[in-house]
Design an enzyme around this catalytic site. Structure first.
Site, PDB file in Angstrom:
ATOM      1  CD  GLU A  96      -2.893  -1.176   2.329  1.00 56.76           C
ATOM      2  OE1 GLU A  96      -4.078  -1.396   2.056  1.00 56.76           O
ATOM      3  OE2 GLU A  96      -2.485  -0.968   3.484  1.00 56.76           O
TER       4      GLU A  96
HETATM    5  C1  ACM Z   1      -1.952  -5.554   4.161  1.00 54.74           C
HETATM    6  O1  ACM Z   1      -2.982  -6.040   4.668  1.00 54.74           O
HETATM    7  N1  ACM Z   1      -1.926  -4.268   3.830  1.00 54.74           N
HETATM    8  C2  ACM Z   1      -0.783  -6.349   3.896  1.00 54.74           C
END
Ligand code: ACM
Length: 692
Positions: A293
């Site tokens: 992310e």
């Molecule tokens: C995640 O759940 N962002 C690895």
């Protein structure tokens, strides 16, 4: 005694029942290593916790003989290639546990513990032979300690329970936007300024690692970069991709945060020294570098980073991230560790030895097959899905180029996750167990068993498994009742506990989809309800198990009744509905006198429970008299039930209609499921003449 063999979890590969049972007056044992002696003492303590009857240790020749045959030398730290296989033989002449390694013997001891039965004033074991080994050699649990810090005692308790479930990796997520949780001498501001004082000292970590090793569990740290790194940037602003770095941890709760700057050499000099220190703290050969992310906006907005990208020929943020991953991975390797990164690190420039950790997409291009693979796809405990849903997902169900993964894929293993936006030490046990046992069995037992017999017997076995967890110290049972007393300063522990047993948190994917749709459709009118994000843990919903076992049993009974029409079952169902209607009134009375309960919506939920129960009673009465409801009444009940629609996971085809309808609902009814609703909805269908 057959029962004990039927209720094992995770189920061993081969279980051969024998004749009769071994009755134990005490145990005389022959145990080869201090670690195994300690494990046996733990086992005896748990037996006493579970059965209330001690099993004495007797002199050689006086008690039932228990031989542990373990030829291999003792390892101080469990390694990824450890042999966890064991054989267990229980016969008239005693118990024999054979394993190649100490860890195998630990696993066998857990199976043995599940076989003890206390009856007629003595302990007994079913005669049998068991041969067992795990399906995956890496069976992990991710514990996020950044969003909410988990005190050492909570971590140790989790490790005790992980041992019961035969899990063998604690994936310790130690740094994120909301906190940096590991003492670092080289860069002390990381824990001093990045943690609000809640972090693990090196001494704590050594204790956790040793405690885990005694249970055959490895500890793999994760230090996520370049995203999810606000706590690093607060401590060391020069790392930031922004010239105006964040100044407080957790400023961007729930949102994609500012990443660090991958264009400066100073960043890598910092990481080099940091990894050097952490490589000494953590003996495990693996080191998780995160990488999920990443928000590239700040990279593109910063002229220095933009120039760097141009000079390197990087067109997209992903290319710069791959450059960063390659360098972080090289530094990890330099300090003797194997790097792991979340699936976002997949890129043709990333070295093939980086283990790719799946979590999100479930469908990948062929590039994935170049890497060793670890998966957490569909195993997120924090998304609040019930045990049978989690159990139904196999770790190998993802695809590569649309096909099942190739036979020769280097499959490292699987992990479940406990992300901690709505978990802290207090509710950790309740949110982890017993559901974690269902996933752990998927990781250990043969797929053929899990897909068929295991799925059919899951809940009966979880019911027994829970008791072993409780004996190991888990405080998941009765959690909601205790929490309610604290939250609402109310004396109604028993009433609130029974009420909490009937309410579930709506699953996160539903809430998130709903929020995103609302934000996109009508951003000004409907600012995001603060439902699924970071919680202060002062809400009723945070203390509810993901799955109401009573709601599930009720559904099962109603289905059985719809098949058999059994009048006794109808009477049981009727009694329950009556009890729930009374309970609803009791909760409403408590809530009348308690503003905290009202502001958390308990009065509305209780009123919903009462209404649903009364609809159920009315439908059942019609069925018992062999009548159908009038179309008008059936329609009216249906409208009523819709107000309380039970939101499980994913909004389906009528997505927009449901979102619009839900706007009219008080938010409390979107955040909670009243768990008797599916059963009552089935009664309504039957009474409307839609089902027979
Ligand atoms: C995640 O759940 N962002 C690895």
């Amino acid at each position: 005694m057959e029962r004990a063999l039927d209720h094992l979890m995770p189920m061993p590969v081969v279980v051969t029942p024998g004749e009769g049972a071994l009755i134990l007056n005490g145990l005389s044992f022959d145990v080869p290593t201090p670690r195994l002696q300690a494990a046996l003492r733990r086992l005896l303590g748990r037996l006493e916790n579970a059965g209330g009857l001690p099993l004495p240790i007797l002199e050689e020749g006086q008690g039932t003989h228990f031989l542990m045959a373990v030829p291999a030398a003792v390892a101080t730290y469990p390694m990824p290639d450890m042999d966890e296989s064991y054989r267990l033989r229980i016969a008239d002449d005693g118990v024999r546990l054979t394993a190649v390694s100490e860890v195998g013997a630990l696993r066998g001891l857990q199976t043995l513990l599940q076989l003890f039965d206390c009856a007629e004033g003595s302990w007994r074991l079913p005669c049998c032979e068991i041969e067992d080994h795990p399906r995956f050699s890496w069976r992990g649990m991710l514990l996020d300690t950044s969003r909410h810090f988990m005190h050492k005692e909570h971590v140790l308790r989790l490790l005790d329970c992980m041992e019961v479930a035969k899990l063998n990796v604690l994936h310790f997520h130690l740094a994120n936007d909301q906190g940096f949780r590991m003492e670092c001498e080289t860069f002390p501001k990381l824990h001093e300024e990045g943690s609000e004082g809640a972090y693990y000292t090196k001494e704590d970590m050594a204790e956790i690692i040793a405690f885990a090793a005694d249970r055959g569990i490895r500890v793999v740290p994760e230090f996520c970069l370049p995203g999810h790194s606000v706590s690093w940037q607060v401590a060391y602003p020069a790392l930031s991709a922004s010239d105006d770095p964040p100044t407080r941890i957790g400023e961007t709760r729930g949102a994609f945060s500012m990443p660090i700057d991958p264009s400066r050499e100073e960043t890598y000099a910092f990481i080099d020294k940091f990894v050097a220190e952490m490589a000494e703290v953590f003996p495990d050969p693996h080191f998780h570098t995160g990488g999920d992310e990443v928000n590239p906006t700040a990279w593109k907005e910063n002229p220095r980073i933009r120039d760097f990208m141009e000079a390197q020929g990087f067109k997209r943020g992903r290319d710069l991230q791959a450059y960063f991953t390659g360098r972080y991975a090289a530094l990890v390797a330099k300090h003797g560790k194997i790097p792991i990164g979340w699936e976002e690190v997949l890129h043709s420039d990333v070295p093939e030895d980086v283990i790719v950790h799946l979590w999100k997409d479930g469908a990948y291009a062929e590039g994935l097959a170049r890497h060793p693979v670890l998966t957490s796809w569909n195993t997120y405990l924090d998304l609040q899905q019930p045990s049978d849903w989690l159990y139904g997902k196999d770790p190998l169900d993802f695809t590569i180029n649309g096909d099942a993964p190739p036979e020769d894929l280097n499959m490292v293993g699987a992990e479940m996750t406990n992300w901690a936006e709505t978990i802290h030490g207090g509710n950790l046990d309740m949110r982890t167990w017993p559901r974690g046992g269902a996933i752990a069995e998927r990781f250990w037992s043969p797929r053929s068993y899990c897909d068929e017999r295991g799925a059919d017997t899951l809940y009966a076995r979880l019911d027994v498994f829970e008791r072993h967890l409780t004996a190991a110290g888990s405080r998941h049972q009765g959690h909601a009742a205790r929490a309610c007393v604290e939250l609402f300063e109310s004396a109604g522990e028993e009433t609130l506990g029974r009420f909490a047993d009937l309410v579930e948190p709506a699953a996160y994917p539903f809430l998130r989809r709903r929020r995103l749709l609302l934000e996109r459709m009508l951003p000004r009118l409907f600012p995001a309800p603060d439902v699924e994000r970071y919680s202060d843990m002062r809400r009723f919903v945070d203390h509810l198990p993901a799955e109401s076992m009573i709601g599930r049993e009720f559904r099962v009974d109603v289905f059985a009744f719809s098949k058999t029409g059994d009048p006794d079952l109808a009477r049981t169902i009727a009694e329950r509905l009556l009890v729930w209607d009374v309970l609803a009134k009791e909760v409403q009375t408590l809530a009348c006198q308690n503003s905290a309960m009202r502001s958390d919506g308990l009065d509305r939920l209780a009123s919903g429970l009462g209404r649903i129960a009364r609809i159920g009673s009315s439908c059942l009465r019609a069925l018992q008299k062999g009548r159908s409801l009038s179309p008008l009444r059936a329609w009216w009940y249906q409208q009523r039930l819709r107000t309380y629609a039970y939101e499980i996971f994913y909004l389906d085809k009528d997505v927009l209609q449901r979102v619009i309808r839900d706007l009219r609902k008080p938010d409390v009814l979107n955040r909670h499921n009243i768990a008797i609703l599916p059963g009552v909805a089935h009664l309504l269908e039957m009474a409307s003449g839609e089902r027979h």
